[in-house]
Design a protein around this motif. Structure first.
Motif, mmCIF file in Angstrom:
data_model
loop_
_atom_site.group_PDB
_atom_site.id
_atom_site.type_symbol
_atom_site.label_atom_id
_atom_site.label_comp_id
_atom_site.label_asym_id
_atom_site.label_seq_id
_atom_site.Cartn_x
_atom_site.Cartn_y
_atom_site.Cartn_z
ATOM 1 N N CYS A 54 0.850 -1.191 0.000
ATOM 2 C CA CYS A 54 0.000 0.000 0.000
ATOM 3 C C CYS A 54 0.883 1.237 0.000
ATOM 4 C CB CYS A 54 -0.895 -0.006 1.236
ATOM 5 S SG CYS A 54 -1.815 1.535 1.443
ATOM 6 N N CYS A 94 -0.067 3.066 3.791
ATOM 7 C CA CYS A 94 0.277 2.481 5.096
ATOM 8 C C CYS A 94 1.355 1.405 4.994
ATOM 9 C CB CYS A 94 -0.975 1.912 5.768
ATOM 10 S SG CYS A 94 -1.569 0.387 5.023
ATOM 11 N N CYS A 98 -5.926 -0.951 -0.777
ATOM 12 C CA CYS A 98 -5.577 -1.509 0.524
ATOM 13 C C CYS A 98 -6.845 -1.752 1.342
ATOM 14 C CB CYS A 98 -4.659 -0.521 1.244
ATOM 15 S SG CYS A 98 -4.234 -1.020 2.918
ATOM 16 N N CYS A 107 -6.630 0.872 4.585
ATOM 17 C CA CYS A 107 -6.752 2.336 4.506
ATOM 18 C C CYS A 107 -7.274 2.816 3.154
ATOM 19 C CB CYS A 107 -5.408 2.984 4.803
ATOM 20 S SG CYS A 107 -4.232 2.824 3.453
ATOM 21 N N GLY A 157 -5.806 2.913 0.487
ATOM 22 C CA GLY A 157 -4.735 3.491 -0.343
ATOM 23 C C GLY A 157 -4.504 2.631 -1.584
HETATM 24 ZN ZN LIG Z 1 -3.039 0.959 3.317
#
Ligand SMILES: [Zn+2]
Ligand SMILES: *Cc1c(COP(=O)(O)O)cnc(C)c1O
Length: 419
Positions: free
Chosen positions: A9, A12, A24, A27, A29
């Motif tokens: 990711c 994170c 992800c 999060c 991402g």
């Molecule tokens: Zn993430």
């Protein structure tokens, strides 16, 4: 594949195994490929690359797929041309055009799709799909045909004829959606969730797909004699291409193939869709989404997925910029490139040349600095934007009619780029 060990990711850092996923779970991402650069460093060399195929697949060690089974229709190693005529016109003494409009489906999108289609086969998908601003549809349709896959392309319904035909000819299912690209993309994200057996090149395949754009950076460095340019002028739609040209050049530095990269990256947008340029001017890292209104339809993404990473590079790589130009300047840019260098580009190329002109006028380029303008698509796909400039002289098939009607003197050697 040998050197792509995982996904991670970008936000994170959480790791995932290689799979057809793109966000992800923790999060939300975006996911990016993790490579074993030590192993690549041992395997790669300038000589090995030079001895490779005359396509983008000479860089297979740096792509997240097994290059031996590539879905390859001959993409890449496009010309890098010294542009002395255009340079003279703009006052740039070391100007180069990377003409990526000569790829098999006439845009740089063949690079990303060649990787995505290859990976889709590796994963065992039988359906290739995309949400397209135009050029992606053609590239997906062509690679889907070559790979014997079922192919679905989704486009905004107001797309240029050349792009619709340029995709439909390969036999995909073409779905024209009432709405703009951002609507198409949202619909496709929903369809991707509901159809897990479909490889959406720019959705669930995006981490693999986007890596294909790195090859544009590699090629320019190799073609300049293993040197990154001092300036790169790059069109921005989602921002992916901009970030991957930067990433590709920096990977070459990481691997010791070239010295440190000091390239000033210049992003180019149309005034009618300039969320990244606007955020750059406001010194922000997040864009305010816009509703696009420009002839540069291939760049008309109002909420660009990679805007944040584009802005980070533009703000951190010293001397970089993101700018925009109005539609009439885009048409003028198309004309100027054609009349000085003999290259007919689509509206995205007009965006690049008009922004290049603006940068030159602002004194951004020092004497001797190498400037590379990335031309990413072919003009015959967007004739609507320039057809008002084509006014043949009509005559009868007689010498006297020719002599009466045609002013040869004004045509021969006419260097004017105004209409
Ligand atoms: Zn993430
Ligand atoms: C898709 C496209 C771009 C830019 O794409 P990104 O989404 O920013 O990677 C540039 N030029 C042309 C002609 C395109 O089709």
């Amino acid at each position: 594949m040998a050197y792509a060990s995982a996904l991670h990711c970008r936000e994170c850092g959480n790791e995932y195994p290689i799979a057809p996923i793109h966000v992800c779970e923790w999060c939300f991402g975006p996911l990016e490929i993790t490579y074993d650069y030590d192993a690549i460093g041992d395997a790669i060399s300038r000589e090995k690359i030079k001895d490779g195929p005359l396509t983008m697949w000479r860089y297979a060690d740096l792509l997240p797929v097994n290059g031996e089974n590539a879905v390859d229709i001959g993409t890449g190693m496009t010309p890098l041309l010294k542009a002395d005529n255009l340079g003279r016109e703009l006052g740039i003494d070391n100007l180069w055009i990377k003409n990526d409009a000569v790829n098999p489906t006439y845009s740089f999108k063949d690079r990303v799709v060649s990787v995505a289609a290859t990976k889709a086969l590796e994963f065992g998908f039988d359906t290739l799909a995309c949400a397209s601003t135009g050029n992606l549809a053609g590239a997906v349709a062509a690679h889907g045909a070559k790979a014997n896959m079922r192919t679905l392309v989704f486009i905004p319904s107001d797309l240029e004829r050349g792009k619709v035909v340029g995709a439909a000819i390969y036999g995909p299912t073409v779905v024209a959606v009432d709405g703009n690209y951002d609507d198409v993309n949202r619909l496709c994200s929903e369809l991707a969730d509901a159809n897990e057996s479909w490889a959406f090149v720019n959705i669930n395949m995006r981490p693999y797909y986007s890596e294909g754009s790195k090859t544009l950076g590699y090629e320019v460095v190799e073609q300049l004699g293993w040197k990154a340019p001092d300036h790169a002028v790059v069109p921005i739609a989602s921002g992916s291409l901009f970030t991957k040209i930067w990433k590709g050049m920096n990977e070459f530095a990481t691997l010791g193939l070239i010295d440190d990269v000091r390239t000033k990256m210049h992003g180019a947008q149309a005034d009618g869709c300039s969320p990244v340029a606007q955020a750059f001017a406001d010194e922000q890292l997040h864009v305010k989404p816009v509703v696009p209104d420009t002839i540069a339809k291939s760049l008309a993404i109002g909420n660009p997925a990679d805007a944040y990473y584009t802005l980070k590079i533009a703000q951190q790589a010293e001397g970089s910029t993101v700018g925009s130009t109005p539609d009439p300047a885009i048409v003028e840019g198309i004309q100027m490139l054609a009349q000085t260098e003999g290259i007919f580009t689509e509206t995205a190329g007009g965006v690049v040349i008009s922004n290049l002109k603006k940068l030159a006028e602002a004194g951004r380029f020092e004497k001797g600095e190498s400037v590379v303008a990335f031309i990413t698509g072919n003009g015959l796909k967007t004739v609507e934007a320039v057809q008002h400039l084509a006014n043949p002289v009509n005559i009868n098939a007689t010498v006297s009619s020719f002599e009466e009607s045609v002013d040869v003197e004004s045509a021969v050697g006419s260097k004017s780029t105004s209409s």
